[in-house]
Structure formats: C-alpha cells, structure tokens
Design an enzyme around this catalytic site. Structure first.
Site, PDB file in Angstrom:
ATOM      1  N   HIS A 179       0.689  -1.214   0.000  1.00  0.00           N
ATOM      2  CA  HIS A 179      -0.088   0.130   0.010  1.00  0.00           C
ATOM      3  C   HIS A 179       0.824   1.169   0.028  1.00  0.00           C
ATOM      4  CE1 HIS A 179       0.563  -0.171   4.531  1.00  0.00           C
ATOM      5  NE2 HIS A 179       0.518   1.049   4.268  1.00  0.00           N
ATOM      6  N   ASP A 217       0.209  -7.870   1.918  1.00  0.00           N
ATOM      7  CA  ASP A 217       0.447  -6.402   1.578  1.00  0.00           C
ATOM      8  C   ASP A 217       1.870  -6.441   1.500  1.00  0.00           C
ATOM      9  OD1 ASP A 217       0.328  -3.519   1.800  1.00  0.00           O
ATOM     10  OD2 ASP A 217       0.196  -3.518   4.061  1.00  0.00           O
ATOM     11  N   SER A 234       4.830   2.707   7.939  1.00  0.00           N
ATOM     12  CA  SER A 234       4.321   1.379   7.234  1.00  0.00           C
ATOM     13  C   SER A 234       5.578   0.863   6.196  1.00  0.00           C
ATOM     14  CB  SER A 234       3.127   1.804   6.142  1.00  0.00           C
ATOM     15  OG  SER A 234       1.836   1.818   6.837  1.00  0.00           O
TER      16      SER A 234
END
Length: 267
Positions: A75, A126, A222
């Site tokens: 992402h 992810d 992230s």
C-alpha cells in the site's frame, strides 16, 4: 507516492482497515516510532526510507534484503507513481543531513493478491519488492524462514523501526530521526477480536502490541521492518490508531511468503 493506509506519511495504521497501534509484556517504556527511542542507523543499516522526489518527506519505510532489493508494504507504492519514489539508505536524520545513499526504483513487484482498499481490504499479502537502479552499500537483513516459527511466539520482543510520527497524531507533519522500539508479539486472539478473521488472517499476519498500549509504529512507518534475533519476521502493515491498547498493530509474516519473496529477491 501511492496511497498509503493513512493519508500523508505512509502509515502503520490505516483508515481503510480500521483498527490499531503496534503496541513486550507489562508496561511500555516511558521514552518516544510512538514511545520509542532514537535509533543509530549504523546498528540497523538495512532500514531504508521511501520518500518523495525531494527526499524530504518520508512516506513509508522498507528493508534492504539484497543490495538492489527493498521489501516494503504494497500500500506504500503503485505502478503509476513508483517513478517518483526515492529510496534513502544510511541516513538517520532525513532533514538534518545529506549523508547516505539515494536510489531510484527501476522495477516494482506487488503481491498479486494484495488488497488494501475498499470493503474487501485485508492485511494479508500487503507486500511489495522494489528493485533499485543501483546497489546500496549497506548490510542486508535475511528473512525469517518457515522453520523458524519460534520467532513468532507470543511474547517475543519485536524490534520495529521507522521515521513515522512520534506523537500519535495523524496530522503530525514533523519528521523525526529514525526511531525504534521493542514491542511484544501479542498472539493472534486480540487482533482477531479487533479486526475479524477476514481482515486479520493468522496464517499470514502477526499481532504486535503492549497490553497497555502507548508504544507503536505510526504514520510514516508502514512497510518498515519487524525484527527478531537478526531476522526480518514482518513488514509493518496496519492497525487503527497509534496508541490504543484495544487495537494492536499488524504486520505481514515474511516466513509465510519465504519461497515467493526469495524468488523475487534473487530475480
């Protein structure tokens, strides 16, 4: 830079996947990731930042797993914008120095089952691998293997690193020097309760956080590394807030994808 789960600076926790913070057993340490300490890049040379073209705004983090390969969260990047991503290694303070190495991305692989947007969003898969336009001159970090399941035991201390928010506020635009914290593996049940079995899948994801909350990866972290005993056990993926005890952080288990990732790293 592609849309991250929190707008702006990447994000451990994502609005799309409503739920929590990266939160060892007992009370968290008192220091400032949120609740962490400044990290020495010399000790963690495989930690890299994914930034904008001007190399001032970190969007996400990543891990150097081969001289020209970086493992991060899917992402954090997209095919449409990856040409504008810059990968920065060897630079502890992104705004206070120009030390280190900056590379462009020449190739992007995103896990074909990655689904981080919309009603079907899940933390599983992810993952993305970036191929750099030239090698980085830093030590790389090996992945955890399927045979090393003890690294995922409940209570195991997980080291997380990143340049994300240290305040827990989603609108925080301050860019701190590289931060690190030790955060325990929480076991699966708290994350199943928080996110449900569709979003949190035990086979592919891991739950990290203090029972009391307050220590967490946050916006900008992230894609960053989760490390146990010198092995990359996870990639920071999501959660709901940076401080809540009810919603631990979630990372993607690298051991669950070992063969696939090794083929992409070697390719």
């Amino acid at each position: 830079m592609g849309k991250a789960r929190r707008r702006g600076r990447g994000a451990l926790a994502g609005a799309v996947l409503a739920g929590a913070a990266l939160v060892l057993q007992g009370a968290p340490p008192a220091a400032a990731v949120v609740g962490g300490d400044r990290a020495d890049i010399g000790k963690y040379p495989w930690t890299v930042a994914l930034t904008s073209q001007d190399v001032k705004e970190p969007e996400c983090a990543g891990t150097l797993v081969a001289p020209r390969k970086v493992l991060t969260a899917s992402h954090c990047v997209s095919p449409a914008t990856v040409d504008r991503v810059r990968v920065v290694g060897g630079r502890e303070d992104l705004r206070g120095t120009r030390k280190g190495t900056v590379r462009k991305v020449s190739k992007l692989w995103i896990h074909p089952r990655a689904d981080t947007e919309g009603n079907g969003a899940t933390y599983a898969h992810d993952l993305a691998v970036l191929t750099l336009d030239a090698p980085m001159p830093y030590r790389t970090l090996p992945l955890a293997t399927p045979a090393q399941q003890k690294l995922y035991e409940e209570g195991a201390p997980n080291r997380v690193l990143g340049w994300g928010s240290t305040t827990g506020r989603e609108d925080d635009t301050t860019v701190p020097p590289l931060q690190t914290a030790l955060i325990p593996n929480r076991g699966d049940e708290q994350c199943v309760t928080a996110y449900g079995t569709r979003r949190y899948r035990k086979s592919f994801t891991m739950c990290v956080g203090y029972p009391a909350g307050g220590v967490s990866a946050c916006s900008g972290d992230s894609g960053g590394p989760v490390v146990v005993k010198g092995r990359l056990v996870g990639v920071i993926s999501g959660g709901g807030s940076c401080t809540s005890r009810r919603y631990p952080g979630v990372a993607v288990k690298t051991a669950s994808y070992y063969a696939l990732l090794q083929s992409r790293i070697a390719g």
